[in-house]
Design a protein around this motif. Structure first.
Motif, PDB file in Angstrom:
ATOM      1  N   LEU A 142       0.838  -1.200   0.000  1.00  0.00           N
ATOM      2  CA  LEU A 142       0.000   0.000   0.000  1.00  0.00           C
ATOM      3  C   LEU A 142       0.870   1.247   0.000  1.00  0.00           C
ATOM      4  O   LEU A 142       1.164   1.842   1.046  1.00  0.00           O
ATOM      5  CB  LEU A 142      -0.960  -0.043   1.197  1.00  0.00           C
ATOM      6  N   PHE A 143       1.288   1.633  -1.198  1.00  0.00           N
ATOM      7  CA  PHE A 143       2.161   2.786  -1.414  1.00  0.00           C
ATOM      8  C   PHE A 143       1.361   4.055  -1.689  1.00  0.00           C
ATOM      9  O   PHE A 143       0.323   4.014  -2.366  1.00  0.00           O
ATOM     10  CB  PHE A 143       3.047   2.551  -2.636  1.00  0.00           C
ATOM     11  N   VAL A 153      -1.868  -0.284   7.827  1.00  0.00           N
ATOM     12  CA  VAL A 153      -0.604  -0.318   7.097  1.00  0.00           C
ATOM     13  C   VAL A 153       0.593  -0.238   8.042  1.00  0.00           C
ATOM     14  O   VAL A 153       0.669   0.623   8.916  1.00  0.00           O
ATOM     15  CB  VAL A 153      -0.532   0.824   6.062  1.00  0.00           C
ATOM     16  N   HIS A 154       1.542  -1.156   7.825  1.00  0.00           N
ATOM     17  CA  HIS A 154       2.822  -1.180   8.512  1.00  0.00           C
ATOM     18  C   HIS A 154       3.872  -0.510   7.631  1.00  0.00           C
ATOM     19  O   HIS A 154       3.910  -0.742   6.428  1.00  0.00           O
ATOM     20  CB  HIS A 154       3.272  -2.619   8.781  1.00  0.00           C
ATOM     21  N   GLY A 155       4.752   0.274   8.218  1.00  0.00           N
ATOM     22  CA  GLY A 155       5.827   0.872   7.430  1.00  0.00           C
ATOM     23  C   GLY A 155       6.722   1.735   8.299  1.00  0.00           C
ATOM     24  O   GLY A 155       6.527   1.851   9.516  1.00  0.00           O
ATOM     25  N   PRO A 167       5.471  -0.754   2.559  1.00  0.00           N
ATOM     26  CA  PRO A 167       4.267  -0.533   3.367  1.00  0.00           C
ATOM     27  C   PRO A 167       3.239  -1.625   3.085  1.00  0.00           C
ATOM     28  O   PRO A 167       2.851  -1.840   1.934  1.00  0.00           O
ATOM     29  CB  PRO A 167       3.769   0.840   2.890  1.00  0.00           C
ATOM     30  N   LEU A 168       2.831  -2.326   4.122  1.00  0.00           N
ATOM     31  CA  LEU A 168       2.020  -3.537   3.958  1.00  0.00           C
ATOM     32  C   LEU A 168       0.766  -3.502   4.816  1.00  0.00           C
ATOM     33  O   LEU A 168       0.816  -3.159   6.004  1.00  0.00           O
ATOM     34  CB  LEU A 168       2.840  -4.771   4.333  1.00  0.00           C
ATOM     35  N   GLY A 169      -0.354  -3.892   4.230  1.00  0.00           N
ATOM     36  CA  GLY A 169      -1.612  -3.982   4.953  1.00  0.00           C
ATOM     37  C   GLY A 169      -1.864  -5.389   5.460  1.00  0.00           C
ATOM     38  O   GLY A 169      -2.690  -6.128   4.912  1.00  0.00           O
ATOM     39  N   LEU A 170      -1.135  -5.770   6.482  1.00  0.00           N
ATOM     40  CA  LEU A 170      -1.281  -7.089   7.099  1.00  0.00           C
ATOM     41  C   LEU A 170      -1.571  -6.914   8.590  1.00  0.00           C
ATOM     42  O   LEU A 170      -1.000  -6.030   9.234  1.00  0.00           O
ATOM     43  CB  LEU A 170      -0.006  -7.914   6.924  1.00  0.00           C
ATOM     44  N   PRO A 172      -1.256   0.663  -7.037  1.00  0.00           N
ATOM     45  CA  PRO A 172      -2.265   1.729  -7.016  1.00  0.00           C
ATOM     46  C   PRO A 172      -3.277   1.676  -5.885  1.00  0.00           C
ATOM     47  O   PRO A 172      -4.034   2.627  -5.698  1.00  0.00           O
ATOM     48  CB  PRO A 172      -2.968   1.547  -8.357  1.00  0.00           C
ATOM     49  N   SER A 173      -3.326   0.588  -5.113  1.00  0.00           N
ATOM     50  CA  SER A 173      -4.454   0.377  -4.194  1.00  0.00           C
ATOM     51  C   SER A 173      -4.643   1.506  -3.184  1.00  0.00           C
ATOM     52  O   SER A 173      -5.766   1.947  -2.942  1.00  0.00           O
ATOM     53  CB  SER A 173      -4.286  -0.951  -3.449  1.00  0.00           C
ATOM     54  N   LEU A 174      -3.552   1.986  -2.567  1.00  0.00           N
ATOM     55  CA  LEU A 174      -3.723   2.999  -1.524  1.00  0.00           C
ATOM     56  C   LEU A 174      -4.274   4.295  -2.105  1.00  0.00           C
ATOM     57  O   LEU A 174      -5.065   4.988  -1.446  1.00  0.00           O
ATOM     58  CB  LEU A 174      -2.396   3.263  -0.800  1.00  0.00           C
TER      59      LEU A 174
END
Length: 514
Positions: free
Chosen positions: A90-91, A131-133, A177-180, A494-496
């Motif tokens: 999720l960029f 989101v983790h980052g 950046p990850l949505g987990l 593109p998701s974010l």
């Protein structure tokens, strides 16, 4: 069936699911239409052969390419849309992606709404999608008003070795950046188990931050929300003058019979390809080229990123389970010897030996492929697909046709070559091979997961389909809130941006409906 709604939303993916969440929490009476069902929780969710080779969770529809040849799209129709199988990277688009950019093959346009407007919505989107980052490492990262809501996900030892070696060469690896829903500090409380069947798979333990789990599930039982699955929108209905949308014609449960639902606002969020297709199929004698298409721009400027999956083999074993933890953007805007944008690089999160079957010689024993897998790291590279009005979605003989010609290939080839060179110099890519199986099919056009464009937003009704709030120029209460609105694609997932924009448009609609 005669009930009237404040808003009818067509689609439950990153755009539709998010705007449904925003409007439902604001108390609006909404009808959410989803042509698919809930994706089943089953052991096959984690079966590589079923997911990647048999395309279990993809539509069986057949589209055609520009030459009329059959095309089997790598897309699925589920509650949550394609976020059910996305990699959850999720960029934010880079700040410069909102401006005019000169590429080797052309120029990408300025967006009518800039990064400073999107920034607070990116922040809300990161919170909504867990989101983790970690900020301040990626050299291309745009300014942030808040830190990431969750800490960056750690690299496993093998990936950390590669990151350290790449960093020693002067590059700047950063946490993807990850949505987990992963709690590394307390794994007992963690929904995510950090498995090797994530990127490209449905999540059997429901720990991926997707549009179903983070948007639809929290609202689906609210009294102001009606969710219909198995509800395929076939037309958007308008008043006699064609100036306003009044409802949606829907086929229920594949019966072939249609019924109609009516509302004050219609939101189309079927994905960039299917949203354009729906507007084109909504043509009338009054609007023979399609609804909201006085500009002849509906379906045009289709983009889906130039992408490649490559496999780096080295003598060192790779016991890593989940690998999509660091990325490289050092070539995003080019380099000293090549002043044109090149793109982004990240590992593929999950890799199984079955993915090699499509590229291996016939009758290659499984144990050979499994041995290769234990010494391999898979990488995903992508660069910007430039908007071209000739790359478009059309309806031909009632079916979708994708007319597409590749562009920006010199920059993409340079990105691939540069990354292979970096891996070899770092000692982590003795051999680098193409990995076609990750595309689900061997024809790249079929991998339409990053589809954007087709209903671009802008201030000029002759050159765009939507205004700055993603309302169609031609129809006063018809909105499109998936990736259709992108004027350019950037070179990150593109998701974010879809999610952030859906929150932005949702706030606008709440004000309009007040």
């Amino acid at each position: 069936m005669a009930e009237h709604y404040d808003v009818i939303i067509i689609g439950t993916g990153a755009g539709g699911g998010t705007i449904a969440h925003e409007l439902a929490r604001a108390g609006r009476r909404i009808l959410v239409l989803e042509r698919g069902s809930f994706l089943p929780r089953e052991k096959a969710n984690w079966d590589t052969t079923e997911v990647f080779l048999h395309n279990r969770y993809h539509t069986q529809e057949t589209w055609t390419d520009k030459d009329g040849r059959p095309l089997h799209p790598g897309t699925g129709y589920w509650v949550g849309g394609n976020t059910k199988v996305y990699g959850a990277a999720l960029f934010r688009l880079r700040k410069e992606d909102f401006e005019v950019k000169t590429h080797k093959d052309g120029v990408t346009p300025e967006w009518p709404v800039k990064y400073d407007v999107f920034e607070p919505y990116y922040t809300k989107a990161e919170e909504l999608f867990s989101v983790h980052g970690e900020g301040g490492i990626d050299p291309t990262e745009p300014p942030r008003s808040k830190p990431f809501p969750y800490p960056a996900i750690s690299n496993e030892p093998r990936l950390q070795e590669i990151a350290d070696a790449v960093k020693a060469l002067g590059y700047k690896p950063f946490p993807v950046p990850l949505g987990l829903k992963l709690n590394e500090a307390n794994r007992v409380k963690s929904a995510c188990i950090r498995c090797d069947t994530c990127d490209g798979y449905p999540c059997l333990v429901e720990a991926k931050a997707d549009a179903e789990m983070n948007c639809i599930r929290p609202i689906m039982d609210l009294p102001n929300v009606t969710l219909l699955t198995g509800a395929k929108a076939t037309r958007v209905l308008t008043n006699a003058a064609g100036s306003a949308a009044v409802g949606v014609e829907v086929e229920l449960d594949g019966s072939g019979k249609t019924t109609s639902f009516f509302g004050d606002v219609i939101v189309v969020a079927c994905g960039a390809i299917n949203s354009a297709a729906l507007l084109l199929r909504s043509a009338t004698d009054r609007d023979p080229s399609g609804l909201a298409n006085s500009s002849d721009m509906v379906g045009r400027h289709f983009m889906f990123h130039n992408s490649a999956a490559v496999l780096a083999l080295s003598p060192a074993p790779n016991p890593a389970i989940y690998m999509k933890t660091f990325g490289i953007n050092d070539f995003y805007f080019g380099e000293k010897a090549y002043p044109y944008p090149m793109g982004s690089i990240q590992p593929i999160g999950s890799f199984q030996y079955e993915m090699l079957k499509g590229d291996a010689p016939p009758l290659t024993p499984a144990f050979v492929l499994e041995k290769m897998k234990t010494h391999a790291v898979p990488w995903w590279l992508m660069n910007e697909d430039l908007p071209d009005p000739g790359n478009r979605v059309r309806i031909v003989d009632g079916a979708i046709r994708l007319e597409y010609t590749k562009n920006n290939q010199e920059s993409f080839k340079r990105l691939v070559d540069r990354w292979i060179d970096v891996l070899k110099r770092a000692g982590h890519g003795e051999h680098v091979l193409p990995l076609h199986a990750y595309f689900k099919k061997n024809i790249p056009l079929e991998g339409v997961g990053h589809q954007t464009g087709t209903c671009r937003f802008g201030v000029d009704p002759k050159q765009s389909v939507l205004d700055v709030n993603c309302k169609t120029h031609d129809v006063e209460n018809l909105y499109v809130v998936d990736a259709s609105f992108f004027p350019s694609s950037g070179a990150v997932n593109p998701s974010l941006t879809i999610i952030a924009n859906a929150i932005r448009v949702g706030e606008h609609l709440i004000d309009q409906l007040s």
